[in-house]
Design a protein around this motif. Structure first.
Motif, mmCIF file in Angstrom:
data_model
loop_
_atom_site.group_PDB
_atom_site.id
_atom_site.type_symbol
_atom_site.label_atom_id
_atom_site.label_comp_id
_atom_site.label_asym_id
_atom_site.label_seq_id
_atom_site.Cartn_x
_atom_site.Cartn_y
_atom_site.Cartn_z
ATOM 1 N N VAL A 133 30.713 -41.017 28.697
ATOM 2 C CA VAL A 133 30.569 -40.242 27.459
ATOM 3 C C VAL A 133 29.097 -40.095 27.071
ATOM 4 C CG1 VAL A 133 31.153 -40.161 25.010
ATOM 5 C CG2 VAL A 133 32.846 -40.952 26.662
ATOM 6 N N LYS A 134 28.344 -41.161 27.265
ATOM 7 C CA LYS A 134 26.933 -41.150 26.876
ATOM 8 C C LYS A 134 26.169 -40.018 27.554
ATOM 9 C CE LYS A 134 22.871 -44.187 26.792
ATOM 10 N NZ LYS A 134 22.360 -45.553 27.104
ATOM 11 N N ARG A 135 26.301 -39.920 28.863
ATOM 12 C CA ARG A 135 25.590 -38.867 29.594
ATOM 13 C C ARG A 135 26.085 -37.487 29.197
ATOM 14 N NH1 ARG A 135 26.837 -35.681 33.376
ATOM 15 N NH2 ARG A 135 28.821 -36.751 33.773
ATOM 16 N N ALA A 136 27.412 -37.340 29.075
ATOM 17 C CA ALA A 136 27.989 -36.028 28.757
ATOM 18 C C ALA A 136 27.513 -35.516 27.397
ATOM 19 C CB ALA A 136 29.514 -36.115 28.775
ATOM 20 N N LEU A 137 27.479 -36.402 26.402
ATOM 21 C CA LEU A 137 27.061 -35.978 25.063
ATOM 22 C C LEU A 137 25.584 -35.590 25.039
ATOM 23 C CD1 LEU A 137 28.920 -38.585 22.823
ATOM 24 C CD2 LEU A 137 29.456 -36.169 23.108
ATOM 25 N N ARG A 138 24.762 -36.369 25.701
ATOM 26 C CA ARG A 138 23.333 -36.051 25.723
ATOM 27 C C ARG A 138 23.054 -34.768 26.502
ATOM 28 N NH1 ARG A 138 20.771 -42.188 26.276
ATOM 29 N NH2 ARG A 138 20.995 -42.698 24.063
ATOM 30 N N ASP A 139 23.804 -34.558 27.576
ATOM 31 C CA ASP A 139 23.641 -33.319 28.340
ATOM 32 C C ASP A 139 24.047 -32.109 27.507
ATOM 33 O OD1 ASP A 139 22.713 -34.720 30.484
ATOM 34 O OD2 ASP A 139 24.527 -34.533 31.706
ATOM 35 N N THR A 140 25.101 -32.272 26.702
ATOM 36 C CA THR A 140 25.556 -31.179 25.846
ATOM 37 C C THR A 140 24.475 -30.794 24.846
ATOM 38 O OG1 THR A 140 27.889 -31.815 26.012
ATOM 39 C CG2 THR A 140 27.258 -30.494 24.106
ATOM 40 N N LEU A 141 23.884 -31.783 24.204
ATOM 41 C CA LEU A 141 22.839 -31.519 23.216
ATOM 42 C C LEU A 141 21.638 -30.839 23.883
ATOM 43 C CD1 LEU A 141 21.743 -31.815 20.349
ATOM 44 C CD2 LEU A 141 20.925 -34.107 20.969
ATOM 45 N N LYS A 142 21.259 -31.338 25.037
ATOM 46 C CA LYS A 142 20.105 -30.786 25.750
ATOM 47 C C LYS A 142 20.343 -29.335 26.151
ATOM 48 C CE LYS A 142 17.211 -31.625 29.843
ATOM 49 N NZ LYS A 142 17.003 -32.523 31.020
ATOM 50 N N GLU A 143 21.508 -29.044 26.725
ATOM 51 C CA GLU A 143 21.803 -27.695 27.200
ATOM 52 C C GLU A 143 21.957 -26.721 26.032
ATOM 53 O OE1 GLU A 143 22.550 -24.387 29.493
ATOM 54 O OE2 GLU A 143 21.641 -26.321 30.001
ATOM 55 N N ALA A 144 22.624 -27.150 24.976
ATOM 56 C CA ALA A 144 22.798 -26.280 23.809
ATOM 57 C C ALA A 144 21.445 -25.939 23.193
ATOM 58 C CB ALA A 144 23.706 -26.953 22.789
ATOM 59 N N ASN A 145 20.584 -26.940 23.057
ATOM 60 C CA ASN A 145 19.250 -26.693 22.499
ATOM 61 C C ASN A 145 18.443 -25.751 23.394
ATOM 62 O OD1 ASN A 145 19.097 -28.039 20.020
ATOM 63 N ND2 ASN A 145 18.843 -30.016 21.026
ATOM 64 N N ARG A 146 18.592 -25.905 24.706
ATOM 65 C CA ARG A 146 17.860 -25.030 25.631
ATOM 66 C C ARG A 146 18.294 -23.576 25.424
ATOM 67 N NH1 ARG A 146 18.337 -22.150 29.799
ATOM 68 N NH2 ARG A 146 20.574 -22.588 29.986
ATOM 69 N N GLU A 147 19.606 -23.359 25.353
ATOM 70 C CA GLU A 147 20.114 -22.000 25.157
ATOM 71 C C GLU A 147 19.668 -21.415 23.822
ATOM 72 O OE1 GLU A 147 24.147 -20.929 25.806
ATOM 73 O OE2 GLU A 147 24.449 -22.416 27.381
ATOM 74 N N LEU A 148 19.796 -22.202 22.781
ATOM 75 C CA LEU A 148 19.509 -21.704 21.437
ATOM 76 C C LEU A 148 18.018 -21.452 21.228
ATOM 77 C CD1 LEU A 148 21.931 -24.048 19.471
ATOM 78 C CD2 LEU A 148 22.200 -21.583 19.777
ATOM 79 N N ASN A 149 17.197 -22.336 21.723
ATOM 80 C CA ASN A 149 15.761 -22.226 21.470
ATOM 81 C C ASN A 149 15.053 -21.218 22.373
ATOM 82 O OD1 ASN A 149 15.823 -24.141 19.383
ATOM 83 N ND2 ASN A 149 15.655 -25.841 20.842
ATOM 84 N N THR A 150 15.740 -20.752 23.406
ATOM 85 C CA THR A 150 15.143 -19.722 24.265
ATOM 86 C C THR A 150 15.726 -18.335 23.985
ATOM 87 O OG1 THR A 150 16.751 -20.220 26.020
ATOM 88 C CG2 THR A 150 14.620 -21.352 26.121
ATOM 89 N N ALA A 151 16.622 -18.263 22.996
ATOM 90 C CA ALA A 151 17.229 -16.970 22.643
ATOM 91 C C ALA A 151 16.179 -16.044 22.041
ATOM 92 C CB ALA A 151 18.367 -17.188 21.656
ATOM 93 N N HIS A 152 16.258 -14.761 22.375
ATOM 94 C CA HIS A 152 15.293 -13.788 21.862
ATOM 95 C C HIS A 152 15.524 -13.495 20.375
ATOM 96 C CE1 HIS A 152 13.647 -13.122 25.799
ATOM 97 N NE2 HIS A 152 14.833 -12.783 26.297
ATOM 98 N N GLU A 153 16.783 -13.382 19.983
ATOM 99 C CA GLU A 153 17.094 -13.099 18.584
ATOM 100 C C GLU A 153 17.193 -14.401 17.801
ATOM 101 O OE1 GLU A 153 20.486 -10.634 18.074
ATOM 102 O OE2 GLU A 153 19.809 -9.116 19.504
#
Length: 277
Positions: A133-153
């Motif tokens: 669970v530890k790895r999965a939760l941290r990976d989720t936060l990392k990937e979501a932040n990557r998508e959101l913070n690189t969005a053009h809009e």
């Protein structure tokens, strides 16, 4: 000029920038609960883990328009699996408590019920430990932040919050109408109302600083609805759990009597829940 803030959230902030503000505390709490499972056999730890996971699923639903759809589907399914694994022990605790309230204490196979509960806890703990669970939760936060913070809009947070809450309110109203028209024996429609109510309450708590007073007024009746529909869900889940484990009763007549008591209580709680529709 420094932006005015509400509870630490800037008025001119974006939804993308504030995802971590909502997600990180939930992930930290889930990790703390998961870490405590090894030494603490209290089902309340599992329950707190499940609540954090449910809130994370709701947060991902809120951010669904801003995230990759496949990623969102995968993560929410994963959190649902974790939450289900965490909830099984609490289901046994609720069943044991209900049988104590509704039936003859001398007729209950107390030792067998407690043994089944302990086995369920061990299974839940092993499942969650193996799932990493530890790895999965941290990976989720990392990937979501990557998508959101690189969005053009960029989406203003207040506008985003109100729009997503409105969508949840619309879904809630639709499910309540469907349940109101359904037969009293149709628990599935009531269950959908309960899930929609949880989502709406969690979103209201997330976005409270940015909501209008009219939207906040709905919190009190929503809590009442959640309490009543939650009580109904407890007895429905307990009835099914006992049906699946009738062999715990050596005396078949005692098992039938316990199921009959749960059935009567389910009908009573469905009537009470139905009054709120």
């Amino acid at each position: 000029m420094k932006a005015e803030t509400l509870n630490g959230l800037p008025h001119d902030g974006t939804a993308q920038a504030h995802f971590s503000h909502y997600a990180a505390p939930l992930i930290d709490n889930a990790l703390a609960c998961a870490g405590a499972l090894h030494s603490n056999p209290d089902a309340e730890v599992l329950h707190k883990l499940r609540v954090s996971l449910r809130r994370l699923r709701t947060l991902l639903w809120a951010y669904r328009p801003l995230l990759d759809e496949q990623f969102d589907n995968q993560q929410r399914a994963l959190f649902k699996f974790y939450a289900s694994a965490a909830g099984k022990t609490r289901d046994w605790d609720i069943l044991i408590a209900l049988l104590g309230e509704l039936g003859d204490a001398q007729e209950r196979p107390v030792d067998a019920l407690q043994a089944a509960r302990s086995k369920s806890f061990d299974t839940s703990r092993a499942t969650l430990e193996q799932a990493d669970v530890k790895r999965a939760l941290r990976d989720t936060l990392k990937e979501a932040n990557r998508e959101l913070n690189t969005a053009h809009e960029r989406t203003p947070l207040p506008k985003f919050a109100r729009k997503r809450l409105a969508a949840a309110q619309k879904s809630m109203a639709k499910r309540m109408k469907r349940a109101a028209r359904a037969k009293r024996s149709d628990y599935a429609s009531y269950h959908e109302v309960r899930k929609a109510g949880k989502k709406l309450r969690y979103l209201t708590e997330f976005f409270e600083p940015m909501l209008a007073k009219k939207q906040l007024k709905a919190v009190k009746p929503l809590k009442k609805l959640q309490k009543r529909f939650g009580a109904l869900n407890d007895v429905v889940a307990s009835e099914q759990l006992l049906r699946d484990n009738q062999a715990l009763y050596v005396d078949e007549a005692a098992a039938a009597q316990a199921l009959d008591a749960l059935s009567h209580e389910r009908k009573r709680r469905m009537r009470n829940a139905g009054k709120l529709l």
